[in-house]
Design a protein around this motif. Structure first.
Motif, PDB file in Angstrom:
ATOM      1  N   GLN A  25      36.581  74.265  69.302  1.00 56.56           N
ATOM      2  CA  GLN A  25      35.789  73.845  68.145  1.00 56.56           C
ATOM      3  C   GLN A  25      36.382  74.369  66.845  1.00 56.56           C
ATOM      4  OE1 GLN A  25      31.826  75.189  69.141  1.00 56.56           O
ATOM      5  NE2 GLN A  25      31.312  73.225  70.066  1.00 56.56           N
ATOM      6  N   SER A  26      36.944  75.553  66.883  1.00 61.26           N
ATOM      7  CA  SER A  26      37.584  76.105  65.687  1.00 61.26           C
ATOM      8  C   SER A  26      38.757  75.238  65.249  1.00 61.26           C
ATOM      9  CB  SER A  26      38.049  77.531  65.967  1.00 61.26           C
ATOM     10  OG  SER A  26      38.729  78.056  64.857  1.00 61.26           O
ATOM     11  N   LYS A  27      39.549  74.783  66.208  1.00 59.13           N
ATOM     12  CA  LYS A  27      40.676  73.903  65.884  1.00 59.13           C
ATOM     13  C   LYS A  27      40.176  72.575  65.318  1.00 59.13           C
ATOM     14  CE  LYS A  27      43.760  75.831  69.372  1.00 59.13           C
ATOM     15  NZ  LYS A  27      44.469  75.584  70.637  1.00 59.13           N
ATOM     16  N   ILE A  29      37.378  72.057  63.722  1.00 60.81           N
ATOM     17  CA  ILE A  29      36.857  72.300  62.379  1.00 60.81           C
ATOM     18  C   ILE A  29      37.992  72.379  61.373  1.00 60.81           C
ATOM     19  CG2 ILE A  29      35.728  74.050  60.938  1.00 60.81           C
ATOM     20  CD1 ILE A  29      33.846  74.552  63.348  1.00 60.81           C
ATOM     21  N   ASP A  30      39.081  73.039  61.739  1.00 60.46           N
ATOM     22  CA  ASP A  30      40.240  73.125  60.838  1.00 60.46           C
ATOM     23  C   ASP A  30      40.775  71.736  60.502  1.00 60.46           C
ATOM     24  OD1 ASP A  30      40.069  75.874  60.786  1.00 60.46           O
ATOM     25  OD2 ASP A  30      41.638  76.176  62.309  1.00 60.46           O
ATOM     26  N   VAL A  31      40.898  70.891  61.522  1.00 65.04           N
ATOM     27  CA  VAL A  31      41.393  69.524  61.301  1.00 65.04           C
ATOM     28  C   VAL A  31      40.436  68.756  60.393  1.00 65.04           C
ATOM     29  CG1 VAL A  31      41.825  67.308  62.433  1.00 65.04           C
ATOM     30  CG2 VAL A  31      42.725  69.408  63.433  1.00 65.04           C
ATOM     31  N   LEU A  32      39.145  68.865  60.655  1.00 62.29           N
ATOM     32  CA  LEU A  32      38.160  68.143  59.858  1.00 62.29           C
ATOM     33  C   LEU A  32      38.141  68.636  58.412  1.00 62.29           C
ATOM     34  CD1 LEU A  32      35.268  67.943  62.456  1.00 62.29           C
ATOM     35  CD2 LEU A  32      36.728  66.073  61.681  1.00 62.29           C
ATOM     36  N   GLU A  33      38.294  69.936  58.204  1.00 54.91           N
ATOM     37  CA  GLU A  33      38.340  70.463  56.835  1.00 54.91           C
ATOM     38  C   GLU A  33      39.537  69.906  56.074  1.00 54.91           C
ATOM     39  OE1 GLU A  33      38.224  74.702  57.424  1.00 54.91           O
ATOM     40  OE2 GLU A  33      36.039  74.756  57.188  1.00 54.91           O
ATOM     41  N   ARG A  34      40.684  69.823  56.748  1.00 55.50           N
ATOM     42  CA  ARG A  34      41.868  69.246  56.085  1.00 55.50           C
ATOM     43  C   ARG A  34      41.637  67.777  55.748  1.00 55.50           C
ATOM     44  NH1 ARG A  34      44.753  72.382  59.950  1.00 55.50           N
ATOM     45  NH2 ARG A  34      45.100  70.555  61.246  1.00 55.50           N
ATOM     46  N   ARG A  35      41.009  67.047  56.664  1.00 50.95           N
ATOM     47  CA  ARG A  35      40.751  65.631  56.410  1.00 50.95           C
ATOM     48  C   ARG A  35      39.787  65.439  55.247  1.00 50.95           C
ATOM     49  NH1 ARG A  35      40.139  63.068  62.503  1.00 50.95           N
ATOM     50  NH2 ARG A  35      42.320  63.304  63.068  1.00 50.95           N
ATOM     51  N   VAL A  36      38.754  66.262  55.189  1.00 49.76           N
ATOM     52  CA  VAL A  36      37.789  66.163  54.087  1.00 49.76           C
ATOM     53  C   VAL A  36      38.482  66.470  52.764  1.00 49.76           C
ATOM     54  CG1 VAL A  36      35.745  67.246  53.064  1.00 49.76           C
ATOM     55  CG2 VAL A  36      35.727  66.584  55.462  1.00 49.76           C
ATOM     56  N   ALA A  37      39.326  67.488  52.749  1.00 49.15           N
ATOM     57  CA  ALA A  37      40.051  67.834  51.523  1.00 49.15           C
ATOM     58  C   ALA A  37      40.941  66.674  51.082  1.00 49.15           C
ATOM     59  CB  ALA A  37      40.884  69.096  51.738  1.00 49.15           C
ATOM     60  N   MET A  38      41.617  66.034  52.039  1.00 49.87           N
ATOM     61  CA  MET A  38      42.473  64.898  51.697  1.00 49.87           C
ATOM     62  C   MET A  38      41.641  63.747  51.149  1.00 49.87           C
ATOM     63  SD  MET A  38      45.291  64.959  54.825  1.00 49.87           S
ATOM     64  CE  MET A  38      45.031  63.246  55.075  1.00 49.87           C
ATOM     65  N   LEU A  39      40.500  63.479  51.771  1.00 50.20           N
ATOM     66  CA  LEU A  39      39.641  62.388  51.303  1.00 50.20           C
ATOM     67  C   LEU A  39      39.087  62.674  49.911  1.00 50.20           C
ATOM     68  CD1 LEU A  39      37.724  61.548  54.583  1.00 50.20           C
ATOM     69  CD2 LEU A  39      39.425  60.126  53.422  1.00 50.20           C
ATOM     70  N   MET A  40      38.725  63.929  49.658  1.00 47.69           N
ATOM     71  CA  MET A  40      38.229  64.284  48.326  1.00 47.69           C
ATOM     72  C   MET A  40      39.326  64.113  47.280  1.00 47.69           C
ATOM     73  SD  MET A  40      35.835  67.573  49.262  1.00 47.69           S
ATOM     74  CE  MET A  40      35.599  68.015  47.554  1.00 47.69           C
ATOM     75  N   GLN A  41      40.544  64.482  47.642  1.00 45.96           N
ATOM     76  CA  GLN A  41      41.661  64.324  46.708  1.00 45.96           C
ATOM     77  C   GLN A  41      41.924  62.844  46.443  1.00 45.96           C
ATOM     78  OE1 GLN A  41      45.254  66.199  48.003  1.00 45.96           O
ATOM     79  NE2 GLN A  41      46.416  65.577  46.192  1.00 45.96           N
ATOM     80  N   ARG A  42      41.892  62.033  47.490  1.00 43.17           N
ATOM     81  CA  ARG A  42      42.106  60.595  47.304  1.00 43.17           C
ATOM     82  C   ARG A  42      41.012  59.989  46.432  1.00 43.17           C
ATOM     83  NH1 ARG A  42      43.636  58.229  53.272  1.00 43.17           N
ATOM     84  NH2 ARG A  42      45.574  59.384  53.543  1.00 43.17           N
ATOM     85  N   ALA A  43      39.782  60.397  46.651  1.00 44.44           N
ATOM     86  CA  ALA A  43      38.675  59.862  45.858  1.00 44.44           C
ATOM     87  C   ALA A  43      38.826  60.263  44.394  1.00 44.44           C
ATOM     88  CB  ALA A  43      37.340  60.340  46.407  1.00 44.44           C
ATOM     89  N   ALA A  44      39.217  61.506  44.145  1.00 48.76           N
ATOM     90  CA  ALA A  44      39.410  61.961  42.769  1.00 48.76           C
ATOM     91  C   ALA A  44      40.544  61.187  42.103  1.00 48.76           C
ATOM     92  CB  ALA A  44      39.696  63.459  42.753  1.00 48.76           C
TER      93      ALA A  44
END
Length: 64
Positions: A25-27, A29-44
């Protein structure tokens, strides 16, 4: 005495199984956090490309 050894073996296996689950689950979560960060950057970037001066996340909703 044998009953206690069986219980300890069972508990040890349960702890190892739970440890594996937490590590997986820790792994994830790490993947999902990176994906969310990428999506936030793309949206910005998309908001800036669209000519917006204030990011949509910082604007007040129209009902306020």
């Amino acid at each position: 005495m044998q009953d206690l050894e069986e219980r300890i073996a069972h508990l040890t296996r349960t702890v190892e199984d739970l440890s594996d689950i937490v590590a997986r689950q820790s792994k994830q979560i790490d993947v999902l956090e990176r994906r969310v960060a990428m999506l936030m950057q793309r949206a910005a970037e998309a908001e800036l490309d669209a000519g917006g001066t204030v990011p949509l996340a910082d604007q007040r909703p129209p009902h306020w």
